[in-house]
Design a protein around this motif. Structure first.
Motif, mmCIF file in Angstrom:
data_model
loop_
_atom_site.group_PDB
_atom_site.id
_atom_site.type_symbol
_atom_site.label_atom_id
_atom_site.label_comp_id
_atom_site.label_asym_id
_atom_site.label_seq_id
_atom_site.Cartn_x
_atom_site.Cartn_y
_atom_site.Cartn_z
ATOM 1 N N THR A 1 58.962 -2.463 116.469
ATOM 2 C CA THR A 1 58.641 -1.949 117.797
ATOM 3 C C THR A 1 58.424 -3.128 118.735
ATOM 4 O OG1 THR A 1 57.519 -0.069 116.750
ATOM 5 C CG2 THR A 1 57.062 -0.462 119.082
ATOM 6 N N LYS A 2 59.042 -3.089 119.889
ATOM 7 C CA LYS A 2 58.942 -4.175 120.880
ATOM 8 C C LYS A 2 59.225 -5.533 120.224
ATOM 9 C CE LYS A 2 55.793 -1.630 123.824
ATOM 10 N NZ LYS A 2 54.483 -1.511 124.424
ATOM 11 N N CYS A 3 60.261 -5.571 119.443
ATOM 12 C CA CYS A 3 60.762 -6.803 118.808
ATOM 13 C C CYS A 3 59.840 -7.367 117.729
ATOM 14 C CB CYS A 3 61.063 -7.869 119.853
ATOM 15 S SG CYS A 3 62.269 -7.346 121.069
ATOM 16 N N LYS A 4 58.884 -6.606 117.229
ATOM 17 C CA LYS A 4 57.996 -7.105 116.171
ATOM 18 C C LYS A 4 57.888 -6.075 115.063
ATOM 19 C CE LYS A 4 55.066 -9.937 119.101
ATOM 20 N NZ LYS A 4 53.727 -10.228 119.552
ATOM 21 N N LEU A 5 57.709 -6.591 113.828
ATOM 22 C CA LEU A 5 57.443 -5.685 112.719
ATOM 23 C C LEU A 5 56.169 -4.918 113.023
ATOM 24 C CD1 LEU A 5 58.180 -7.966 109.652
ATOM 25 C CD2 LEU A 5 59.480 -5.972 110.380
ATOM 26 N N HIS A 6 56.209 -3.615 112.813
ATOM 27 C CA HIS A 6 55.066 -2.764 113.140
ATOM 28 C C HIS A 6 54.174 -2.651 111.898
ATOM 29 C CE1 HIS A 6 54.022 0.463 116.241
ATOM 30 N NE2 HIS A 6 52.946 0.204 115.539
ATOM 31 N N LEU A 7 53.403 -3.708 111.667
ATOM 32 C CA LEU A 7 52.497 -3.765 110.514
ATOM 33 C C LEU A 7 51.058 -3.643 110.999
ATOM 34 C CD1 LEU A 7 54.162 -6.774 108.676
ATOM 35 C CD2 LEU A 7 54.162 -4.391 107.895
ATOM 36 N N GLY A 8 50.189 -3.163 110.112
ATOM 37 C CA GLY A 8 48.769 -3.124 110.427
ATOM 38 C C GLY A 8 48.224 -4.534 110.511
ATOM 39 N N PRO A 9 46.987 -4.685 111.022
ATOM 40 C CA PRO A 9 46.439 -6.029 111.270
ATOM 41 C C PRO A 9 46.349 -6.911 110.026
ATOM 42 C CG PRO A 9 44.754 -4.338 111.558
ATOM 43 C CD PRO A 9 46.065 -3.616 111.379
ATOM 44 N N TRP A 10 46.211 -6.357 108.857
ATOM 45 C CA TRP A 10 46.078 -7.164 107.646
ATOM 46 C C TRP A 10 47.296 -7.043 106.739
ATOM 47 C CZ3 TRP A 10 42.424 -10.487 108.321
ATOM 48 C CH2 TRP A 10 41.346 -10.152 109.122
ATOM 49 N N GLU A 11 48.292 -6.315 107.175
ATOM 50 C CA GLU A 11 49.467 -6.080 106.324
ATOM 51 C C GLU A 11 50.468 -7.240 106.389
ATOM 52 O OE1 GLU A 11 49.946 -1.279 106.044
ATOM 53 O OE2 GLU A 11 50.895 -2.273 107.733
ATOM 54 N N HIS A 12 50.943 -7.636 105.232
ATOM 55 C CA HIS A 12 52.011 -8.621 105.085
ATOM 56 C C HIS A 12 52.993 -8.075 104.060
ATOM 57 C CE1 HIS A 12 50.001 -12.003 107.169
ATOM 58 N NE2 HIS A 12 48.922 -11.297 106.831
ATOM 59 N N ILE A 13 54.232 -8.552 104.153
ATOM 60 C CA ILE A 13 55.266 -8.139 103.206
ATOM 61 C C ILE A 13 55.394 -9.244 102.161
ATOM 62 C CG2 ILE A 13 57.685 -7.515 102.889
ATOM 63 C CD1 ILE A 13 57.690 -6.719 105.881
ATOM 64 N N PHE A 14 55.390 -8.838 100.878
ATOM 65 C CA PHE A 14 55.468 -9.804 99.783
ATOM 66 C C PHE A 14 56.625 -9.490 98.849
ATOM 67 C CE2 PHE A 14 51.066 -9.731 101.044
ATOM 68 C CZ PHE A 14 50.792 -11.072 101.154
ATOM 69 N N TYR A 15 57.199 -10.550 98.312
ATOM 70 C CA TYR A 15 58.144 -10.466 97.199
ATOM 71 C C TYR A 15 57.393 -10.958 95.977
ATOM 72 C CZ TYR A 15 62.043 -11.691 94.165
ATOM 73 O OH TYR A 15 62.894 -11.800 93.112
ATOM 74 N N TYR A 16 57.427 -10.195 94.900
ATOM 75 C CA TYR A 16 56.697 -10.573 93.684
ATOM 76 C C TYR A 16 57.676 -10.599 92.517
ATOM 77 C CZ TYR A 16 52.383 -10.902 90.907
ATOM 78 O OH TYR A 16 51.350 -11.322 90.101
ATOM 79 N N GLU A 17 57.814 -11.776 91.903
ATOM 80 C CA GLU A 17 58.741 -11.985 90.804
ATOM 81 C C GLU A 17 57.976 -11.948 89.479
ATOM 82 O OE1 GLU A 17 61.988 -12.298 90.278
ATOM 83 O OE2 GLU A 17 61.339 -12.527 88.221
ATOM 84 N N PHE A 18 58.419 -11.111 88.548
ATOM 85 C CA PHE A 18 57.713 -10.959 87.287
ATOM 86 C C PHE A 18 58.406 -11.628 86.105
ATOM 87 C CE2 PHE A 18 56.744 -7.186 89.862
ATOM 88 C CZ PHE A 18 55.391 -7.399 90.044
ATOM 89 N N ASP A 19 59.662 -12.041 86.251
ATOM 90 C CA ASP A 19 60.422 -12.618 85.145
ATOM 91 C C ASP A 19 60.748 -14.082 85.422
ATOM 92 O OD1 ASP A 19 61.736 -12.719 82.704
ATOM 93 O OD2 ASP A 19 63.570 -11.832 83.474
ATOM 94 N N GLY A 20 61.448 -14.363 86.488
ATOM 95 C CA GLY A 20 61.615 -15.718 86.977
ATOM 96 C C GLY A 20 62.683 -16.580 86.352
#
Length: 131
Positions: free
Chosen positions: A99-118
């Protein structure tokens, strides 16, 4: 699409898209059966809690005997059954409004990639649909 090669078994990073879009939906997908993309707080204690909690739920190497908690998958010659289970728990992808050129995340929300095998080369799909 971002390519990532991991030498560490479990690793987190923030795969935010680098393209500016004003009104759209962003899909982030782990693109691998032993990795997850999810949204949560970027707090190191919480990340350590995930590591401990997931390892308690599905330990790395409990053997191959299901009667004693082992994994049938590891009888195939692989030793990453725990990674498959951890990915199933943490999820495959996220969808976030832009929205308005920004990810619409909550104030503490971040997007993570989590690798379990590697051990293999990994890819992350970031798809933006909209204007």
């Amino acid at each position: 699409m971002n390519d990532s090669s991991t030498s560490k078994k479990e690793m987190m990073f923030d795969p935010r898209p680098q393209t500016v879009v004003c009104s759209a939906v962003c899909l982030g997908n782990a693109m691998h059966i032993t990795a997850s993309v999810f949204i949560n707080d970027n707090e190191s204690g919480l990340h350590q809690d995930y590591d401990r909690w997931l390892e308690e739920l599905v330990p790395f190497n409990p053997g191959t005997d299901p009667a004693s908690g082992g994994y049938l998958h590891n009888r195939t010659g692989e030793d990453n059954a725990d990674a498959h289970h951890k990915r199933q728990i943490m999820g495959r992808e996220v969808v976030v409004a832009i929205t308005k050129c920004k990810l619409h995340l909550g104030p503490w929300e971040h997007i993570f990639y989590y690798e379990f095998d590697g051990r293999r080369r990994k890819r992350v799909l970031v798809k933006i649909i909209g204007e």
